[in-house]
Design a protein around this motif. Structure first.
Motif, PDB file in Angstrom:
ATOM      1  N   GLU A  61       8.297  22.020  18.483  1.00  0.00           N
ATOM      2  CA  GLU A  61       9.418  22.770  17.628  1.00  0.00           C
ATOM      3  C   GLU A  61      10.610  22.154  16.589  1.00  0.00           C
ATOM      4  O   GLU A  61      10.555  22.780  15.701  1.00  0.00           O
ATOM      5  CB  GLU A  61      10.211  23.577  19.002  1.00  0.00           C
ATOM      6  CG  GLU A  61      11.364  24.565  18.168  1.00  0.00           C
ATOM      7  CD  GLU A  61      11.830  25.632  19.471  1.00  0.00           C
ATOM      8  OE1 GLU A  61      12.971  25.798  19.195  1.00  0.00           O
ATOM      9  OE2 GLU A  61      11.131  25.352  20.545  1.00  0.00           O
ATOM     10  N   VAL A 113      10.863  23.349  12.774  1.00  0.00           N
ATOM     11  CA  VAL A 113      12.058  23.722  12.256  1.00  0.00           C
ATOM     12  C   VAL A 113      12.552  22.760  11.165  1.00  0.00           C
ATOM     13  O   VAL A 113      13.245  23.529  10.429  1.00  0.00           O
ATOM     14  CB  VAL A 113      13.150  23.950  13.806  1.00  0.00           C
ATOM     15  CG1 VAL A 113      14.443  24.323  13.194  1.00  0.00           C
ATOM     16  CG2 VAL A 113      12.606  24.922  14.596  1.00  0.00           C
ATOM     17  N   ARG A 165      14.786  39.633  15.465  1.00  0.00           N
ATOM     18  CA  ARG A 165      13.848  38.643  15.037  1.00  0.00           C
ATOM     19  C   ARG A 165      12.461  39.220  14.991  1.00  0.00           C
ATOM     20  O   ARG A 165      11.805  38.873  13.764  1.00  0.00           O
ATOM     21  CB  ARG A 165      13.977  37.176  15.919  1.00  0.00           C
ATOM     22  CG  ARG A 165      15.384  36.799  15.708  1.00  0.00           C
ATOM     23  CD  ARG A 165      15.457  35.711  16.677  1.00  0.00           C
ATOM     24  NE  ARG A 165      16.750  34.933  16.365  1.00  0.00           N
ATOM     25  CZ  ARG A 165      17.833  35.150  17.212  1.00  0.00           C
ATOM     26  NH1 ARG A 165      17.878  36.195  17.948  1.00  0.00           N
ATOM     27  NH2 ARG A 165      18.907  34.570  16.930  1.00  0.00           N
ATOM     28  N   ASP A 216       6.728  33.836  16.552  1.00  0.00           N
ATOM     29  CA  ASP A 216       7.757  32.522  16.322  1.00  0.00           C
ATOM     30  C   ASP A 216       8.913  32.773  15.674  1.00  0.00           C
ATOM     31  O   ASP A 216       9.160  32.776  14.415  1.00  0.00           O
ATOM     32  CB  ASP A 216       6.633  31.784  15.310  1.00  0.00           C
ATOM     33  CG  ASP A 216       6.921  30.405  15.334  1.00  0.00           C
ATOM     34  OD1 ASP A 216       8.039  29.934  16.062  1.00  0.00           O
ATOM     35  OD2 ASP A 216       6.217  29.367  14.486  1.00  0.00           O
ATOM     36  N   GLU A 217       9.797  32.947  16.454  1.00  0.00           N
ATOM     37  CA  GLU A 217      11.208  33.508  16.130  1.00  0.00           C
ATOM     38  C   GLU A 217      12.060  32.571  15.451  1.00  0.00           C
ATOM     39  O   GLU A 217      12.844  32.820  14.646  1.00  0.00           O
ATOM     40  CB  GLU A 217      11.763  34.063  17.372  1.00  0.00           C
ATOM     41  CG  GLU A 217      11.220  35.376  18.007  1.00  0.00           C
ATOM     42  CD  GLU A 217      12.049  35.811  19.265  1.00  0.00           C
ATOM     43  OE1 GLU A 217      12.960  35.192  19.258  1.00  0.00           O
ATOM     44  OE2 GLU A 217      11.302  36.770  19.746  1.00  0.00           O
ATOM     45  N   ARG A 218      11.727  31.418  15.766  1.00  0.00           N
ATOM     46  CA  ARG A 218      12.400  30.166  15.060  1.00  0.00           C
ATOM     47  C   ARG A 218      12.212  30.058  13.796  1.00  0.00           C
ATOM     48  O   ARG A 218      13.181  29.653  12.890  1.00  0.00           O
ATOM     49  CB  ARG A 218      12.120  28.866  15.686  1.00  0.00           C
ATOM     50  CG  ARG A 218      10.667  28.437  15.740  1.00  0.00           C
ATOM     51  CD  ARG A 218      10.641  27.183  16.528  1.00  0.00           C
ATOM     52  NE  ARG A 218       9.167  26.709  16.578  1.00  0.00           N
ATOM     53  CZ  ARG A 218       8.236  26.880  17.365  1.00  0.00           C
ATOM     54  NH1 ARG A 218       8.723  27.735  18.390  1.00  0.00           N
ATOM     55  NH2 ARG A 218       7.143  26.390  17.608  1.00  0.00           N
ATOM     56  N   THR A 219      11.227  30.666  13.025  1.00  0.00           N
ATOM     57  CA  THR A 219      10.997  30.773  11.618  1.00  0.00           C
ATOM     58  C   THR A 219      12.234  31.531  11.027  1.00  0.00           C
ATOM     59  O   THR A 219      12.593  31.256   9.906  1.00  0.00           O
ATOM     60  CB  THR A 219       9.592  31.316  11.448  1.00  0.00           C
ATOM     61  OG1 THR A 219       8.544  30.649  12.179  1.00  0.00           O
ATOM     62  CG2 THR A 219       9.495  31.505   9.919  1.00  0.00           C
ATOM     63  N   ASP A 260      15.201  32.127  12.365  1.00  0.00           N
ATOM     64  CA  ASP A 260      16.563  31.432  12.341  1.00  0.00           C
ATOM     65  C   ASP A 260      16.571  30.239  11.169  1.00  0.00           C
ATOM     66  O   ASP A 260      17.663  30.187  10.631  1.00  0.00           O
ATOM     67  CB  ASP A 260      16.350  30.961  13.778  1.00  0.00           C
ATOM     68  CG  ASP A 260      16.740  31.696  14.901  1.00  0.00           C
ATOM     69  OD1 ASP A 260      17.016  33.125  14.503  1.00  0.00           O
ATOM     70  OD2 ASP A 260      16.248  31.521  16.124  1.00  0.00           O
TER      71      ASP A 260
END
Length: 244
Positions: A86, A90, A189, A204-207, A209
């Motif tokens: 991850e 990120v 998200r 892929d929620e960190r995209t 963020d």
């Protein structure tokens, strides 16, 4: 469409070259980081999309991405990586990648990602790279208008408190437009992934963020922060604080 593919695995490059040819796309191949960066420097306005492998000889893909973004904040950039951590993904997004694809991948998956990114980027041709849009007080020129913010999807202008927000990537612009079209509405998200990324992103929620973080940095250069976090839910656009 003209693609710069920076990929040290020649078999992958050749395979993708065949798929690109079927789409009638031109491709320039570079097989190490330094070669790829030099190819971009030689013609920074000549490429519609860059695909960039993370693991490269001579210069790491992260450094190449950083150097590319120092030259152009808007050229669409897709990272290709065999790494599945991850933190790497990120970091790549925070350095300016618009998207990433994890190896091994289906060639059609990469083609679909390129098409999706290019559809959203091609209208930026109306505003030359590096140009500062002329501001106007005519609300009819904008399709998103709030008390302190105006946005034009046609010219890709975004103006906060009379000042242009510069250097927005295609995804950052689309995120801002989606949020600003519904002021104070909270978007999860998952909703933003569906609305802004027009293909399956597999949760892929960190995209989201990572893109919100970069978008906020550019907003803060011109005025107060209007993208707010609603803890446990998602994000919203709110420029009401500028009333004071």
């Amino acid at each position: 469409m003209k693609i710069l593919m920076i990929e040290d695995n020649q078999s992958v490059a050749e395979m993708m070259g065949m798929f690109f040819q079927k789409e009638s796309w031109d491709v320039v191949n570079a097989y190490d980081g330094e070669e790829g960066l030099n190819a971009f420097k030689a013609d920074p306005d000549g490429f519609d999309i860059i695909t960039l492998d993370l693991n490269l000889p001579t210069m790491d893909g992260m450094q190449v991405a950083k150097e590319i973004r120092a030259i152009s904040e808007t050229v669409p950039l897709i990272m290709l990586t065999a790494r599945d951590s991850e933190s790497d993904q990120v970091l790549g997004l925070e350095l300016g990648a618009d998207d990433y694809v994890t190896k091994p991948f289906s060639p059609m998956t990469l083609v679909a990602r390129i098409k999706a990114l290019h559809r959203r980027a091609e209208v930026t041709e109306t505003v030359p790279a590096g140009a500062v849009p002329e501001t106007t007080t005519e609300d009819d020129d904008f399709d998103v208008v709030t008390p302190h913010f105006q946005l034009s999807s046609k010219t890709r202008e975004a103006i906060l408190a009379g000042k242009p927000i510069e250097g927005l990537t295609p995804k950052e612009f689309d995120l801002l437009r989606t949020l600003a079209k519904s002021p104070k509405q909270v978007f999860s998200r998952e909703q933003l992934l569906q609305l802004v990324w027009d293909y399956e992103y597999y949760g892929d929620e960190r995209t989201v963020d990572a893109h919100i973080k970069k978008l906020r940095q550019k907003i803060e250069k011109v005025g107060p922060q209007v993208i707010q976090t609603v803890w446990g839910v998602g994000y919203k656009f709110d420029d009401s604080e500028l009333d004071g």
